[in-house]
Design an enzyme around this catalytic site. Structure first.
Site, mmCIF file in Angstrom:
data_model
loop_
_atom_site.group_PDB
_atom_site.id
_atom_site.type_symbol
_atom_site.label_atom_id
_atom_site.label_comp_id
_atom_site.label_asym_id
_atom_site.label_seq_id
_atom_site.Cartn_x
_atom_site.Cartn_y
_atom_site.Cartn_z
ATOM 1 N N CYS A 56 0.110 3.843 2.730
ATOM 2 C CA CYS A 56 0.557 3.327 4.038
ATOM 3 C C CYS A 56 2.033 3.658 4.257
ATOM 4 O O CYS A 56 2.430 4.075 5.348
ATOM 5 C CB CYS A 56 0.362 1.813 4.122
ATOM 6 S SG CYS A 56 -1.346 1.266 3.958
ATOM 7 N N CYS A 63 0.834 -1.209 0.000
ATOM 8 C CA CYS A 63 0.000 0.000 0.000
ATOM 9 C C CYS A 63 0.871 1.262 0.000
ATOM 10 O O CYS A 63 1.552 1.545 0.989
ATOM 11 C CB CYS A 63 -0.912 -0.045 1.224
ATOM 12 S SG CYS A 63 -1.713 1.503 1.649
#
Length: 104
Positions: free
Chosen positions: A34, A31
């Site tokens: 993230c 991600c």
């Protein structure tokens, strides 16, 4: 410091921190947002030493992610007394800081 939770039992133990604010960052290694927000969360962990900060890889501990109804990453869930008080979905540093400050 942000501690990585690697099992459901570690997650349960983390939530049993009494009245202390517990922040769990549900993330995935693949991600992009993230990865972008991770240094900010580390910074918040240093600034707000009255709170406990954890991260949980949704692919490694998928049962906990499902139980917490996490469908988008990053999702930060804020707990007090073992109960969810709020959550922030997405890499939004201002919203994360506000959620920490209003619950510490």
């Amino acid at each position: 410091m942000v501690t990585q939770l690697k099992s459901a039992s570690e997650y349960d133990s983390a939530l049993a921190s009494g009245d202390k604010l517990v922040v769990v960052d549900f993330f995935a290694t693949w991600c992009g947002p993230c990865k972008m927000i991770a240094p900010m969360i580390e910074k918040f962990a240093e600034q707000y030493s009255d709170a406990a900060f954890y991260k949980l890889d949704v692919d490694e501990v998928s049962d906990v992610a499902q139980k917490a109804e996490v469908s988008s990453m990053p999702t930060l869930i804020f707990y007090k007394g073992g109960k969810e008080v709020t959550r922030v979905v997405g890499a939004n540093p201002a919203a994360i800081k506000q959620a920490i400050a209003s619950n510490v």
